[in-house]
Design an enzyme around this catalytic site. Structure first.
Site, mmCIF file in Angstrom:
data_model
loop_
_atom_site.group_PDB
_atom_site.id
_atom_site.type_symbol
_atom_site.label_atom_id
_atom_site.label_comp_id
_atom_site.label_asym_id
_atom_site.label_seq_id
_atom_site.Cartn_x
_atom_site.Cartn_y
_atom_site.Cartn_z
ATOM 1 N N TYR A 48 -3.292 -1.140 5.096
ATOM 2 C CA TYR A 48 -2.347 -0.034 4.906
ATOM 3 C C TYR A 48 -1.990 0.623 6.240
ATOM 4 O O TYR A 48 -1.006 1.363 6.323
ATOM 5 C CB TYR A 48 -2.912 1.023 3.948
ATOM 6 N N LYS A 72 -13.884 -10.163 0.538
ATOM 7 C CA LYS A 72 -13.350 -11.503 0.260
ATOM 8 C C LYS A 72 -13.799 -12.385 1.421
ATOM 9 O O LYS A 72 -12.981 -12.969 2.153
ATOM 10 C CB LYS A 72 -11.819 -11.414 0.124
ATOM 11 N N ASP A 99 -12.409 -10.631 -6.309
ATOM 12 C CA ASP A 99 -11.871 -11.197 -7.559
ATOM 13 C C ASP A 99 -12.950 -11.196 -8.646
ATOM 14 O O ASP A 99 -12.698 -10.835 -9.795
ATOM 15 C CB ASP A 99 -11.268 -12.596 -7.340
ATOM 16 N N ASP A 135 -8.235 0.579 -3.503
ATOM 17 C CA ASP A 135 -7.050 1.086 -4.199
ATOM 18 C C ASP A 135 -6.925 0.402 -5.559
ATOM 19 O O ASP A 135 -6.755 1.051 -6.598
ATOM 20 C CB ASP A 135 -5.808 0.809 -3.332
ATOM 21 N N ASP A 187 -8.175 1.877 -9.620
ATOM 22 C CA ASP A 187 -7.274 2.000 -10.773
ATOM 23 C C ASP A 187 -7.848 1.243 -11.973
ATOM 24 O O ASP A 187 -7.820 1.730 -13.102
ATOM 25 C CB ASP A 187 -5.876 1.443 -10.449
#
Ligand code: IPM
Ligand code: MG
Length: 356
Positions: A139, A189, A222, A246, A250
């Site tokens: 970001y 990851k 994942d 982020d 959610d």
């Protein structure tokens, strides 16, 4: 103690007004001299001044003991150029205040467990804290907007982390875990990304050296997104980078059954910023039907982390419970057996419960 209030866009003004009423009541009860400084931020600031984070707003936040924030953005500003979008203002504010650490707790409360999209026995009792790195990663890496490169339209965003950035966020996660159930799951990851391999190594080294009492495991992002749905109770603290945090926060928030009750804190080494995890909900703005409890509970976090008023923070949380136990609900959670109240009435009720 000065609190900068950034109502922002959509339902922001209504929900922050309710939280200010509750903070005022907390101030009276606990003898805190609180002052509130309301400033423009987000889409409304863009409309008034041409930029989402005006200088006066930033100056007020920088000089405050804590910042209470609603939310920013909405379809109205979808066409605004990327550097002036309301969301960009939020990223700028996080960076300017050095808010590298985002706490997003998710507890399946007894009031909403039956609304969880998961089977109730899977969801009930889940209680986790996502610790999201907030001022680095993709970001904030170099952005190249879409342009022709060798005749092909191309865009890029760079994921970049430094060792000190990883160390300071990992420290927050380990320290938070000490006050909870002592378990950290670091999410990355590392099977694909160099930043993730470095992240994993540094986090493991810190655990081995400074936090031997903490149980640490590593999980690919994942897999984590799957595990959150399969067995959310396996998690205590989830430590992760900006983009994964982020997305996972959610996802985790939906498990609670309602996003209306979930608070968050963004912390650095100075002023902290506190906001509900839900968005600006422009479709219901101005109707008095938004749930202010996520913002009120964020105000409790402000009392706890920025003003160091643990007793006042607990009293706000207790007042919310009292009002919920008495059967009051805003439209999002109301059923025929319960007492439906407006955003504003909910604020009054919590403030009254607190004053008792
Ligand atoms: C959040 C939001 C923001 C983010 C947006 C509005 C920039 O989604 O706080 O999670 O992605 O950090
Ligand atoms: Mg988000």
């Amino acid at each position: 103690m000065k609190i900068t209030v950034l109502p922002g866009d959509g339902i922001g003004p209504e929900i922050t007004a309710a939280a200010v009423e509750v903070l005022t009541a907390a101030g009276k009860k606990f003898n805190l001299s609180l002052t509130f400084d309301k400033q423009l931020f987000g889409g409304c600031a863009y409309d008034a001044t041409g930029i989402p984070l005006p200088e006066a707003t930033l100056a007020s936040a920088q000089g405050a003991d804590g910042v209470l924030f609603g939310d920013v953005g909405g379809p109205k500003w979808d066409g605004v150029e990327p550097t002036k979008r309301p969301e960009k203002g939020l990223l700028q504010l996080r960076k300017a205040l050095g808010l590298y650490c985002n706490f997003r707790p998710m507890q399946v409360s007894k009031y909403t467990a039956h609304l969880s999209p998961l089977k109730t026995d899977l969801a009930k009792g889940a209680d986790l804290l996502i610790v999201r790195e907030l001022t680095g990663g993709i970001y904030f890496g170099e952005h190249k907007e879409a342009a022709l490169v060798n005749g092909v339209e191309t865009a890029s965003d760079v994921e970049l982390y430094t060792k000190p950035e990883i160390e300071r966020i990992a420290k927050k996660a380990f320290e938070a875990a000490k006050l909870r159930r002592g378990k950290v799951t670091s999410v990355d990851k590392a099977n694909v990304l160099g930043t993730s391999r470095m992240w994993r190594r540094i986090v493991q080294q810190m655990r081995d050296k400074d936090y031997p009492e903490i149980e640490l495991n590593h999980m690919y992002v994942d897999n984590c997104s799957m595990q959150l749905i399969l067995n959310p109770k396996q998690f205590d603290v989830i430590l992760t980078n900006n983009i994964f945090g982020d997305i996972l926060s959610d996802e985790a928030s939906t498990i609670a059954g309602s996003i209306g009750l979930l608070p968050s804190a963004s912390l650095g080494d100075g002023t902290g910023l506190y906001e509900p995890i839900h968005g600006s909900a422009p479709d219901i703005a101005g109707k008095g039907i938004a749930n202010p409890l996520g913002t009120i509970l964020s105000a409790a976090m402000l009392l706890r982390y920025s003003l160091k008023q643990e007793a006042a923070a607990k009293a706000v949380e207790k007042a919310v419970e009292t009002v919920m136990d008495a059967g009051y609900r805003t439209a999002d959670l109301a059923t025929p057996e319960l007492k439906k109240v407006s955003t504003q009435e909910m604020g009054h009720l919590v403030a009254q419960a607190l004053a008792k």
